[in-house]
Design a protein around this motif. Structure first.
Motif, PDB file in Angstrom:
ATOM      1  N   ASN A   1      -1.747   8.515   9.364  1.00  0.00           N
ATOM      2  CA  ASN A   1      -1.552   7.219   8.724  1.00  0.00           C
ATOM      3  C   ASN A   1      -1.300   6.148   9.781  1.00  0.00           C
ATOM      4  OD1 ASN A   1      -1.366   7.644   5.611  1.00  0.00           O
ATOM      5  ND2 ASN A   1      -0.195   9.340   6.488  1.00  0.00           N
ATOM      6  N   GLY A   2      -2.133   5.133   9.773  1.00  0.00           N
ATOM      7  CA  GLY A   2      -2.046   4.092  10.790  1.00  0.00           C
ATOM      8  C   GLY A   2      -2.820   4.438  12.044  1.00  0.00           C
ATOM      9  N   MET A   3      -3.697   5.460  11.949  1.00  0.00           N
ATOM     10  CA  MET A   3      -4.460   5.860  13.134  1.00  0.00           C
ATOM     11  C   MET A   3      -5.446   4.774  13.555  1.00  0.00           C
ATOM     12  SD  MET A   3      -6.428   9.469  13.830  1.00  0.00           S
ATOM     13  CE  MET A   3      -7.625   9.250  12.524  1.00  0.00           C
TER      14      MET A   3
ATOM     15  N   SER B   1       0.806  -1.220   0.000  1.00  0.00           N
ATOM     16  CA  SER B   1       0.000   0.000   0.000  1.00  0.00           C
ATOM     17  C   SER B   1       0.843   1.275   0.000  1.00  0.00           C
ATOM     18  CB  SER B   1      -0.920   0.012   1.222  1.00  0.00           C
ATOM     19  OG  SER B   1      -0.165  -0.047   2.425  1.00  0.00           O
ATOM     20  N   MET B   2       2.155   1.155  -0.111  1.00  0.00           N
ATOM     21  CA  MET B   2       3.024   2.321  -0.003  1.00  0.00           C
ATOM     22  C   MET B   2       2.797   3.327  -1.131  1.00  0.00           C
ATOM     23  SD  MET B   2       4.821   2.589   2.644  1.00  0.00           S
ATOM     24  CE  MET B   2       5.412   1.667   4.042  1.00  0.00           C
ATOM     25  N   ILE B   3       2.639   2.829  -2.361  1.00  0.00           N
ATOM     26  CA  ILE B   3       2.454   3.741  -3.503  1.00  0.00           C
ATOM     27  C   ILE B   3       1.135   4.490  -3.365  1.00  0.00           C
ATOM     28  CG2 ILE B   3       2.184   3.887  -5.999  1.00  0.00           C
ATOM     29  CD1 ILE B   3       4.021   1.483  -6.244  1.00  0.00           C
ATOM     30  N   GLY B   4       0.071   3.758  -3.046  1.00  0.00           N
ATOM     31  CA  GLY B   4      -1.218   4.406  -2.848  1.00  0.00           C
ATOM     32  C   GLY B   4      -1.199   5.349  -1.662  1.00  0.00           C
ATOM     33  N   LEU B   5      -0.486   4.976  -0.612  1.00  0.00           N
ATOM     34  CA  LEU B   5      -0.376   5.815   0.577  1.00  0.00           C
ATOM     35  C   LEU B   5       0.293   7.147   0.246  1.00  0.00           C
ATOM     36  CD1 LEU B   5      -1.003   5.513   3.660  1.00  0.00           C
ATOM     37  CD2 LEU B   5       1.393   4.902   3.942  1.00  0.00           C
ATOM     38  N   TYR B   6       1.375   7.077  -0.522  1.00  0.00           N
ATOM     39  CA  TYR B   6       2.078   8.304  -0.903  1.00  0.00           C
ATOM     40  C   TYR B   6       1.202   9.173  -1.797  1.00  0.00           C
ATOM     41  CZ  TYR B   6       5.550  11.417  -2.918  1.00  0.00           C
ATOM     42  OH  TYR B   6       6.241  12.520  -3.320  1.00  0.00           O
TER      43      TYR B   6
ATOM     44  N   ILE C   1      10.092   3.077  10.319  1.00  0.00           N
ATOM     45  CA  ILE C   1      11.044   3.735   9.424  1.00  0.00           C
ATOM     46  C   ILE C   1      10.450   3.914   8.034  1.00  0.00           C
ATOM     47  CG2 ILE C   1      13.279   3.510   8.257  1.00  0.00           C
ATOM     48  CD1 ILE C   1      14.370   2.154  10.706  1.00  0.00           C
ATOM     49  N   SER C   2       9.761   2.884   7.535  1.00  0.00           N
ATOM     50  CA  SER C   2       9.289   2.895   6.146  1.00  0.00           C
ATOM     51  C   SER C   2       8.315   4.040   5.878  1.00  0.00           C
ATOM     52  CB  SER C   2       8.630   1.549   5.809  1.00  0.00           C
ATOM     53  OG  SER C   2       7.570   1.272   6.706  1.00  0.00           O
TER      54      SER C   2
ATOM     55  N   PRO D   1      14.555   6.669  14.875  1.00  0.00           N
ATOM     56  CA  PRO D   1      14.995   5.429  14.219  1.00  0.00           C
ATOM     57  C   PRO D   1      15.615   5.646  12.849  1.00  0.00           C
ATOM     58  CG  PRO D   1      12.855   5.097  15.218  1.00  0.00           C
ATOM     59  CD  PRO D   1      13.158   6.569  15.318  1.00  0.00           C
ATOM     60  N   VAL D   2      15.108   6.644  12.098  1.00  0.00           N
ATOM     61  CA  VAL D   2      15.668   6.923  10.771  1.00  0.00           C
ATOM     62  C   VAL D   2      17.102   7.446  10.905  1.00  0.00           C
ATOM     63  CG1 VAL D   2      15.411   8.288   8.648  1.00  0.00           C
ATOM     64  CG2 VAL D   2      13.385   7.376   9.823  1.00  0.00           C
ATOM     65  N   ILE D   3      17.308   8.360  11.864  1.00  0.00           N
ATOM     66  CA  ILE D   3      18.659   8.903  12.088  1.00  0.00           C
ATOM     67  C   ILE D   3      19.606   7.795  12.561  1.00  0.00           C
ATOM     68  CG2 ILE D   3      20.006  10.584  13.386  1.00  0.00           C
ATOM     69  CD1 ILE D   3      18.149  11.823  11.346  1.00  0.00           C
ATOM     70  N   LEU D   4      19.155   6.955  13.469  1.00  0.00           N
ATOM     71  CA  LEU D   4      20.003   5.865  13.959  1.00  0.00           C
ATOM     72  C   LEU D   4      20.310   4.879  12.841  1.00  0.00           C
ATOM     73  CD1 LEU D   4      18.365   5.115  17.438  1.00  0.00           C
ATOM     74  CD2 LEU D   4      20.446   6.424  16.947  1.00  0.00           C
TER      75      LEU D   4
END
Length: 250
Positions: free
Chosen positions: A164-166, A141-146, A228-229, A244-247
């Motif tokens: 998103n993910g609520m 669902s990433m493409i549709g989500l974006y 992260i995704s 988490p993204v920075i780490l």
């Protein structure tokens, strides 16, 4: 007076049902021992990570399992905190995780309360639909989500990470099953006293579902904190990246 007696009888009936479900003493002891051992096994890797992070470089590079660092040093933490400016990503993660988790728990509880109603039209079909959403991987669902977030103008905003993910099928299903275990006589008594549907939801169902709320709240907080995704998909502004993204970059 009759309403109060009915409430008392309902509470007694619910208490008796709970007491009847108790396992034998020996079985509970064995289960407790098993759970304690399981917690210890799961805690050892985490203790090792913490101990290594508090050890000197020489001790950290040495082979073997480290559970108790000697000597203890915070040089690694201070170096990363000063040189990589983790305060801002940490605040971003904390804000998104706390606000997102609170909204997630509230919305999942509302949805679970609705589909737990036995007189709800198409209740079985709605429950099946909720279960089907759990079978769809997030990656598909990433493409549709974006695309949807771009059309709504939510790219590079904290709102995108919170909304998103609520609500998720897994949390709705847990709350729905828990609400079904609550005697309907409590709701009927409250309606006789003139309580509204929302008051019944907050005062009866939510108060009796503390364990379910804590379960989905803990799982959702951990998911949002480690996510992260979604962040790298919707956020390109580094100032709004989460910890988490920075780490992961480090």
């Amino acid at each position: 007076m009759k309403v109060k007696m009915k409430q008392i009888n309902s509470h007694r009936k619910y208490k008796n049902l709970v007491e009847e479900d108790k396992l034998p003493f020996i079985i509970r002891i064995l289960l407790s021992i098993f759970l304690v051992l399981l917690v210890i096994i799961m805690a050892i890797p985490m203790l090792n990570v913490v101990a290594v992070s508090l050890s000197t470089r020489a001790n950290a590079d040495s082979p073997g399992l480290i559970l108790f660092p000697s000597p203890i040093t915070f040089e690694g933490y201070s170096f990363i905190w000063k040189n990589f400016n983790l305060k801002h990503p940490f605040n971003n993660t904390l804000y998104i995780s706390v606000v997102g988790t609170l909204l997630h728990v509230f919305m999942a509880s509302l949805a679970g309360y609705v589909i737990s109603k036995r007189d709800l039209p198409f209740r079985k079909q709605l429950t099946t639909f909720v279960m089907l959403t759990m079978a769809i991987p997030t990656e598909l669902s990433m493409i549709g989500l974006y695309s949807i977030n771009k059309q709504l103008g939510l790219i590079n905003t904290y709102t995108a990470l919170i909304v998103n993910g609520m609500i998720a099928g897994f949390s709705v299903f847990i709350m729905r099953n828990y609400f079904l275990s609550i005697p309907t006589s409590l709701e009927e008594s409250a309606k006789l006293d003139g309580a509204s549907e929302f008051r019944i939801f907050l005062s009866i169902y939510m108060r009796l579902s503390t364990s379910a709320v804590m379960t989905i709240g803990t799982l959702e907080f951990i998911r949002r904190w480690n996510n992260i995704s979604i962040v790298v998909t919707l956020i390109s502004d580094m100032d709004k990246w989460t910890l988490p993204v920075i780490l992961k970059m480090l």
